[in-house]
Design a protein around this motif. Structure first.
Motif, PDB file in Angstrom:
ATOM      1  N   LEU A 209       0.958  -1.269   0.113  1.00 24.03           N
ATOM      2  CA  LEU A 209       0.077   0.048   0.112  1.00 24.03           C
ATOM      3  C   LEU A 209       0.820   1.498   0.182  1.00 24.03           C
ATOM      4  O   LEU A 209       0.402   2.266  -0.533  1.00 24.03           O
ATOM      5  CB  LEU A 209      -0.954   0.083   1.204  1.00 24.03           C
ATOM      6  CG  LEU A 209      -2.080  -1.141   1.283  1.00 24.03           C
ATOM      7  CD1 LEU A 209      -3.065  -0.781   2.543  1.00 24.03           C
ATOM      8  CD2 LEU A 209      -3.027  -0.735   0.070  1.00 24.03           C
ATOM      9  N   ASP A 210       2.031   1.120   0.508  1.00 24.86           N
ATOM     10  CA  ASP A 210       2.938   2.255   0.715  1.00 24.86           C
ATOM     11  C   ASP A 210       4.017   2.288  -0.566  1.00 24.86           C
ATOM     12  O   ASP A 210       4.896   3.044  -0.513  1.00 24.86           O
ATOM     13  CB  ASP A 210       3.786   2.436   1.784  1.00 24.86           C
ATOM     14  CG  ASP A 210       4.562   1.297   2.066  1.00 24.86           C
ATOM     15  OD1 ASP A 210       4.578   0.247   1.177  1.00 24.86           O
ATOM     16  OD2 ASP A 210       5.450   1.079   3.125  1.00 24.86           O
ATOM     17  N   SER A 211       3.541   1.453  -1.596  1.00 27.51           N
ATOM     18  CA  SER A 211       4.828   1.548  -2.794  1.00 27.51           C
ATOM     19  C   SER A 211       4.499   2.851  -3.591  1.00 27.51           C
ATOM     20  O   SER A 211       3.313   3.409  -3.598  1.00 27.51           O
ATOM     21  CB  SER A 211       4.030   0.424  -3.578  1.00 27.51           C
ATOM     22  OG  SER A 211       4.764   0.420  -4.815  1.00 27.51           O
ATOM     23  N   THR A 265      -9.354  -1.870   1.571  1.00 27.42           N
ATOM     24  CA  THR A 265      -8.536  -0.850   0.804  1.00 27.42           C
ATOM     25  C   THR A 265      -7.889  -1.402  -0.430  1.00 27.42           C
ATOM     26  O   THR A 265      -7.388  -0.463  -1.232  1.00 27.42           O
ATOM     27  CB  THR A 265      -7.605  -0.320   1.693  1.00 27.42           C
ATOM     28  OG1 THR A 265      -6.980  -1.290   2.189  1.00 27.42           O
ATOM     29  CG2 THR A 265      -8.193   0.441   3.171  1.00 27.42           C
ATOM     30  N   SER A 266      -7.783  -2.582  -0.562  1.00 26.88           N
ATOM     31  CA  SER A 266      -7.087  -3.273  -1.888  1.00 26.88           C
ATOM     32  C   SER A 266      -7.596  -4.552  -2.080  1.00 26.88           C
ATOM     33  O   SER A 266      -7.405  -5.287  -0.949  1.00 26.88           O
ATOM     34  CB  SER A 266      -5.579  -2.951  -1.960  1.00 26.88           C
ATOM     35  OG  SER A 266      -5.058  -3.893  -0.897  1.00 26.88           O
ATOM     36  N   TYR A 308      -7.381  -4.165   4.635  1.00 24.43           N
ATOM     37  CA  TYR A 308      -8.779  -3.658   5.165  1.00 24.43           C
ATOM     38  C   TYR A 308      -8.219  -2.630   6.345  1.00 24.43           C
ATOM     39  O   TYR A 308      -7.109  -2.719   6.920  1.00 24.43           O
ATOM     40  CB  TYR A 308      -9.633  -4.541   5.313  1.00 24.43           C
ATOM     41  CG  TYR A 308      -9.231  -5.420   6.636  1.00 24.43           C
ATOM     42  CD1 TYR A 308      -9.508  -5.084   7.853  1.00 24.43           C
ATOM     43  CD2 TYR A 308      -8.679  -6.573   6.345  1.00 24.43           C
ATOM     44  CE1 TYR A 308      -9.185  -5.974   8.984  1.00 24.43           C
ATOM     45  CE2 TYR A 308      -8.233  -7.679   7.432  1.00 24.43           C
ATOM     46  CZ  TYR A 308      -8.478  -7.131   8.535  1.00 24.43           C
ATOM     47  OH  TYR A 308      -8.104  -7.985   9.625  1.00 24.43           O
ATOM     48  N   ILE A 309      -9.246  -1.869   6.719  1.00 29.66           N
ATOM     49  CA  ILE A 309      -9.036  -0.807   7.888  1.00 29.66           C
ATOM     50  C   ILE A 309     -10.422  -1.417   8.767  1.00 29.66           C
ATOM     51  O   ILE A 309     -11.624  -1.539   8.534  1.00 29.66           O
ATOM     52  CB  ILE A 309      -9.301   0.488   7.454  1.00 29.66           C
ATOM     53  CG1 ILE A 309      -8.084   1.071   6.756  1.00 29.66           C
ATOM     54  CG2 ILE A 309      -9.490   1.507   8.734  1.00 29.66           C
ATOM     55  CD1 ILE A 309      -8.142   2.241   6.159  1.00 29.66           C
ATOM     56  N   THR A 315      -5.030  -1.288  10.407  1.00 30.63           N
ATOM     57  CA  THR A 315      -4.934  -1.828   9.131  1.00 30.63           C
ATOM     58  C   THR A 315      -5.024  -3.359   9.482  1.00 30.63           C
ATOM     59  O   THR A 315      -4.344  -3.774  10.329  1.00 30.63           O
ATOM     60  CB  THR A 315      -3.712  -1.448   8.425  1.00 30.63           C
ATOM     61  OG1 THR A 315      -2.524  -1.562   9.011  1.00 30.63           O
ATOM     62  CG2 THR A 315      -3.767   0.153   8.011  1.00 30.63           C
ATOM     63  N   GLY A 316      -5.233  -4.205   8.476  1.00 30.09           N
ATOM     64  CA  GLY A 316      -5.069  -5.768   8.538  1.00 30.09           C
ATOM     65  C   GLY A 316      -5.127  -6.416   7.022  1.00 30.09           C
ATOM     66  O   GLY A 316      -5.416  -5.578   6.053  1.00 30.09           O
ATOM     67  N   ILE A 317      -4.921  -7.463   7.048  1.00 27.83           N
ATOM     68  CA  ILE A 317      -5.002  -8.180   5.836  1.00 27.83           C
ATOM     69  C   ILE A 317      -5.485  -9.584   6.143  1.00 27.83           C
ATOM     70  O   ILE A 317      -5.417 -10.303   6.974  1.00 27.83           O
ATOM     71  CB  ILE A 317      -3.411  -8.555   5.456  1.00 27.83           C
ATOM     72  CG1 ILE A 317      -2.498  -7.394   5.344  1.00 27.83           C
ATOM     73  CG2 ILE A 317      -3.345  -9.357   4.024  1.00 27.83           C
ATOM     74  CD1 ILE A 317      -1.301  -7.449   5.202  1.00 27.83           C
TER      75      ILE A 317
END
Length: 329
Positions: A209-211, A265-266, A308-309, A315-317
């Motif tokens: 996400l911070d890419s 979020t993605s 996700y948030i 934040t989580g995965i």
């Protein structure tokens, strides 16, 4: 896989690695393949791009879909349009309406389409536009023309057409008896066979996400076995309304009409085809985490990596087991 291994043992030398690169569908593509043939495949690849654009690109004025959106009821759609339509209907049904190609009217109103954003998108204006949303309001008739319940219904296959086009590029390479290739276009991928240089399956990365655009970083690597991969996220694709300062994300919820982010979020999806991966990545962005998890539990051939948030803004995965099975250690 075994058949290819046997054939390759009978060849005097390994197929050569060839690369094709260029621009298409508003982005760039890179194709790597192994072949002994000296045939230049560029014209064939360009023909695929042309055919997809001519059929389902809303960015081309004289495409079939653009003519239909302008109200032309005489257009007889081709096989590409019909296949994209039927695939969309399947995902629309499976997702209980979260995937909906008629969301184009709202997409344009929010400023993510071909027109400028609608000024002062009030709740009343939004409700009036929602009358034109609903995939059940569109049908392909027996004579090949498209029937819309209302002329203002706007079809938009952009959430699936790129993936479908990538699959067609793969089909073209199949027709040339190419058994090992990877097609990447705008970050979406379809693979067949292996990377023969490394003697392993083709690999792809899940972007962090911070890419940064100029310096891509990845949170995971996966091995793709004759599969497609696509991602969707709102962390770059959003618009700030200059008048109100309100943030609108490009993933629109067809059930509410709102361009507001869900808790997902993605979404990175692996599927049997890139078209399905493309469609479901968009679907999970709109559905949110819990409903996405429920849908994924019913589709063993779809693998997903969702960020996700939670309610406390942490934040989580969430990673399905079949996605984990493809991750490189």
């Amino acid at each position: 896989m075994l058949a290819f291994f046997i054939v390759s043992c009978n060849k005097t030398q390994d197929p050569k690695l060839k690369t094709y690169q260029g621009a298409a569908f508003g982005t760039t593509y890179s194709i790597q393949l192994y072949s002994d043939s000296e045939e230049n495949l560029q014209d064939g690849l360009d023909a695929v791009f042309f055919d997809v654009n001519k059929s389902v690109s809303t960015y081309i004025e004289d495409s079939d879909i653009s003519k239909i959106n302008r109200g032309d009821t005489t257009v007889v759609v081709d096989a590409i349009f019909k296949e994209v339509f039927q695939l969309s209907k399947k995902v629309h049904t499976n997702s209980q309406g979260y995937f909906d190609p008629t969301v184009g009217t709202l997409r344009n109103a929010y400023g993510f389409g071909e027109a400028d954003a609608t000024l002062q998108l009030t709740p009343e204006k939004l409700d009036s536009l929602r009358r034109y949303v609903g995939f059940q309001k569109v049908n392909i008739l027996d004579n090949g023309t498209v029937k819309k319940e209302n002329p203002s219904v706007y079809l938009d296959f952009n959430a699936v057409a790129k993936g479908y086009g990538i699959d067609l590029l793969g089909n073209f390479l199949d027709s040339k008896n190419i058994d090992n290739y990877v097609v990447e276009l705008g970050g979406e991928i379809v693979t067949k066979g292996k990377n023969l240089t490394r003697q392993q399956l083709w690999t792809a990365g899940v972007e962090a996400l911070d890419s940064q655009v100029e310096d891509r970083t990845f949170s995971a690597l996966v091995a793709l076995d004759n599969e497609g991969l696509a991602s969707s996220g709102n962390y770059r694709k959003f618009r700030i309304d200059k008048a109100t300062g309100k943030k609108f994300v490009h993933t629109i919820n067809p059930l509410t009409g709102k361009a507001e982010a869900s808790d997902v979020t993605s979404a990175t999806v692996i599927a049997p085809t890139c078209a399905l991966a493309d469609a479901y990545a968009t679907t999970f962005m709109a559905m949110g985490l819990e409903e996405s998890k429920d849908l994924l539990s019913k589709m063993p051939d779809i693998a997903a990596y969702l960020t996700y948030i939670d309610e406390e803004n942490n934040t989580g995965i969430y990673i399905t087991q079949n996605f984990k099975n493809k991750m490189l250690k």
